[in-house]
Motif scaffolding. Structure first.
Motif, mmCIF file in Angstrom:
data_model
loop_
_atom_site.group_PDB
_atom_site.id
_atom_site.type_symbol
_atom_site.label_atom_id
_atom_site.label_comp_id
_atom_site.label_asym_id
_atom_site.label_seq_id
_atom_site.Cartn_x
_atom_site.Cartn_y
_atom_site.Cartn_z
ATOM 1 N N THR A 42 0.816 -1.210 0.000
ATOM 2 C CA THR A 42 0.000 0.000 0.000
ATOM 3 C C THR A 42 0.851 1.261 0.000
ATOM 4 O O THR A 42 1.980 1.272 0.494
ATOM 5 N N TYR A 43 0.277 2.311 -0.552
ATOM 6 C CA TYR A 43 0.942 3.606 -0.655
ATOM 7 C C TYR A 43 -0.074 4.681 -0.297
ATOM 8 O O TYR A 43 -1.239 4.588 -0.679
ATOM 9 N N TYR A 44 0.385 5.698 0.423
ATOM 10 C CA TYR A 44 -0.495 6.782 0.833
ATOM 11 C C TYR A 44 0.208 8.124 0.685
ATOM 12 O O TYR A 44 1.422 8.230 0.906
ATOM 13 N N THR A 45 -0.567 9.139 0.380
ATOM 14 C CA THR A 45 -0.021 10.473 0.477
ATOM 15 C C THR A 45 0.143 10.788 1.958
ATOM 16 O O THR A 45 -0.674 10.381 2.795
ATOM 17 N N ASP A 46 1.244 11.451 2.301
ATOM 18 C CA ASP A 46 1.619 11.607 3.707
ATOM 19 C C ASP A 46 0.515 12.241 4.549
ATOM 20 O O ASP A 46 0.294 11.861 5.710
ATOM 21 N N SER A 47 -0.180 13.197 3.987
ATOM 22 C CA SER A 47 -1.167 13.945 4.766
ATOM 23 C C SER A 47 -2.376 13.103 5.171
ATOM 24 O O SER A 47 -3.131 13.493 6.062
ATOM 25 N N LEU A 48 -2.550 11.935 4.525
ATOM 26 C CA LEU A 48 -3.720 11.123 4.813
ATOM 27 C C LEU A 48 -3.383 9.838 5.562
ATOM 28 O O LEU A 48 -4.302 9.086 5.936
ATOM 29 N N LYS A 49 -2.113 9.605 5.774
ATOM 30 C CA LYS A 49 -1.729 8.400 6.510
ATOM 31 C C LYS A 49 -2.359 8.405 7.887
ATOM 32 O O LYS A 49 -2.380 9.411 8.573
ATOM 33 N N GLY A 50 -2.854 7.257 8.288
ATOM 34 C CA GLY A 50 -3.464 7.147 9.599
ATOM 35 C C GLY A 50 -4.964 7.357 9.600
ATOM 36 O O GLY A 50 -5.656 6.891 10.500
ATOM 37 N N ARG A 51 -5.466 8.065 8.600
ATOM 38 C CA ARG A 51 -6.913 8.266 8.522
ATOM 39 C C ARG A 51 -7.548 7.426 7.418
ATOM 40 O O ARG A 51 -8.692 7.006 7.541
ATOM 41 N N PHE A 52 -6.817 7.199 6.345
ATOM 42 C CA PHE A 52 -7.349 6.433 5.218
ATOM 43 C C PHE A 52 -6.634 5.091 5.132
ATOM 44 O O PHE A 52 -5.444 4.985 5.447
ATOM 45 N N ALA A 53 -7.357 4.077 4.681
ATOM 46 C CA ALA A 53 -6.771 2.758 4.503
ATOM 47 C C ALA A 53 -7.314 2.133 3.221
ATOM 48 O O ALA A 53 -8.526 2.127 3.005
ATOM 49 N N ILE A 54 -6.409 1.613 2.405
ATOM 50 C CA ILE A 54 -6.804 0.978 1.151
ATOM 51 C C ILE A 54 -6.687 -0.526 1.304
ATOM 52 O O ILE A 54 -5.827 -1.026 2.036
ATOM 53 N N GLY A 55 -7.580 -1.241 0.657
ATOM 54 C CA GLY A 55 -7.539 -2.690 0.688
ATOM 55 C C GLY A 55 -8.096 -3.258 -0.603
ATOM 56 O O GLY A 55 -8.628 -2.514 -1.431
ATOM 57 N N ARG A 56 -7.933 -4.556 -0.765
ATOM 58 C CA ARG A 56 -8.439 -5.177 -1.997
ATOM 59 C C ARG A 56 -9.009 -6.544 -1.686
ATOM 60 O O ARG A 56 -8.610 -7.204 -0.726
ATOM 61 N N ASP A 57 -9.946 -6.934 -2.519
ATOM 62 C CA ASP A 57 -10.490 -8.293 -2.501
ATOM 63 C C ASP A 57 -10.210 -8.863 -3.882
ATOM 64 O O ASP A 57 -10.907 -8.546 -4.842
ATOM 65 N N LYS A 58 -9.154 -9.670 -3.988
ATOM 66 C CA LYS A 58 -8.737 -10.167 -5.286
ATOM 67 C C LYS A 58 -9.823 -10.997 -5.933
ATOM 68 O O LYS A 58 -10.040 -10.926 -7.143
ATOM 69 N N ALA A 59 -10.516 -11.784 -5.147
ATOM 70 C CA ALA A 59 -11.531 -12.673 -5.704
ATOM 71 C C ALA A 59 -12.676 -11.878 -6.332
ATOM 72 O O ALA A 59 -13.228 -12.277 -7.360
ATOM 73 N N LYS A 60 -13.005 -10.756 -5.715
ATOM 74 C CA LYS A 60 -14.117 -9.948 -6.210
ATOM 75 C C LYS A 60 -13.659 -8.881 -7.197
ATOM 76 O O LYS A 60 -14.494 -8.215 -7.808
ATOM 77 N N GLY A 61 -12.349 -8.694 -7.327
ATOM 78 C CA GLY A 61 -11.870 -7.638 -8.209
ATOM 79 C C GLY A 61 -12.249 -6.263 -7.708
ATOM 80 O O GLY A 61 -12.578 -5.369 -8.500
ATOM 81 N N THR A 62 -12.214 -6.088 -6.395
ATOM 82 C CA THR A 62 -12.662 -4.838 -5.780
ATOM 83 C C THR A 62 -11.559 -4.235 -4.934
ATOM 84 O O THR A 62 -10.835 -4.938 -4.241
ATOM 85 N N VAL A 63 -11.442 -2.917 -5.010
ATOM 86 C CA VAL A 63 -10.514 -2.168 -4.168
ATOM 87 C C VAL A 63 -11.334 -1.230 -3.291
ATOM 88 O O VAL A 63 -12.302 -0.624 -3.762
ATOM 89 N N TYR A 64 -10.953 -1.123 -2.040
ATOM 90 C CA TYR A 64 -11.696 -0.311 -1.082
ATOM 91 C C TYR A 64 -10.835 0.844 -0.578
ATOM 92 O O TYR A 64 -9.611 0.781 -0.593
ATOM 93 N N GLN A 105 -11.129 2.942 2.953
ATOM 94 C CA GLN A 105 -11.779 3.258 4.227
ATOM 95 C C GLN A 105 -11.286 4.615 4.671
ATOM 96 O O GLN A 105 -10.082 4.831 4.818
ATOM 97 N N MET A 106 -12.211 5.530 4.874
ATOM 98 C CA MET A 106 -11.858 6.893 5.246
ATOM 99 C C MET A 106 -12.452 7.202 6.616
ATOM 100 O O MET A 106 -13.666 7.137 6.799
ATOM 101 N N ASN A 107 -11.589 7.509 7.566
ATOM 102 C CA ASN A 107 -12.005 7.793 8.939
ATOM 103 C C ASN A 107 -11.654 9.225 9.327
ATOM 104 O O ASN A 107 -10.825 9.874 8.670
#
Length: 124
Positions: free
Chosen positions: A56-78, A80-82
């Motif tokens: 995973t890669y994040y822009t520095d200003s958003l680290k800790g609040r945003f999280a990216i994930g993937r479901d390979k089987a579903k072909g979906t990327v998420y 999560q924004m907190n």
């Protein structure tokens, strides 16, 4: 043909959370990512993920609040924004990334395909 469809945007109060989804089909590149564009502002790289190894890669200003994930089987990327802030208000786009994800994160550069976007509004 690559097809990217974003969903999950909406109106949320400051401090709230949202989870964006990107349904990807036909994508054969190594990375998918999210970028955003607020009214009157330039595109901003948000986050990216390696489709094979999940790095995973994040822009520095958003680290800790945003999280990216993937479901390979579903072909979906998420995305999560907190702890959302009014300055997070933007249209969020899912994109395939040509080459390294670093220029995408640093300058929103290197997108090959992207979806129509989903609007996130953070307001009380």
């Amino acid at each position: 043909q690559v097809q990217l469809v974003e969903s999950g945007g909406g109106l949320v109060q400051p401090g709230g959370s949202l989870r964006l989804s990107c349904a990807a089909s036909g994508a054969t590149l190594d990375y998918l990512g999210w970028f955003r564009q607020a009214p009157g502002k330039e595109r901003e790289g948000v986050s990216a993920i390696g489709l094979s190894d999940g790095t995973t890669y994040y822009t520095d200003s958003l680290k800790g609040r945003f999280a990216i994930g993937r479901d390979k089987a579903k072909g979906t990327v998420y995305l999560q924004m907190n702890s959302l802030k009014p300055e997070d208000t933007a249209v969020y786009y899912c994109a395939t990334i040509l080459g390294s994800p670093i220029p995408f994160i640093q300058r929103a550069y290197g997108m090959q395909d992207w979806g129509k976007g989903t609007l996130v509004t953070v307001s009380s």
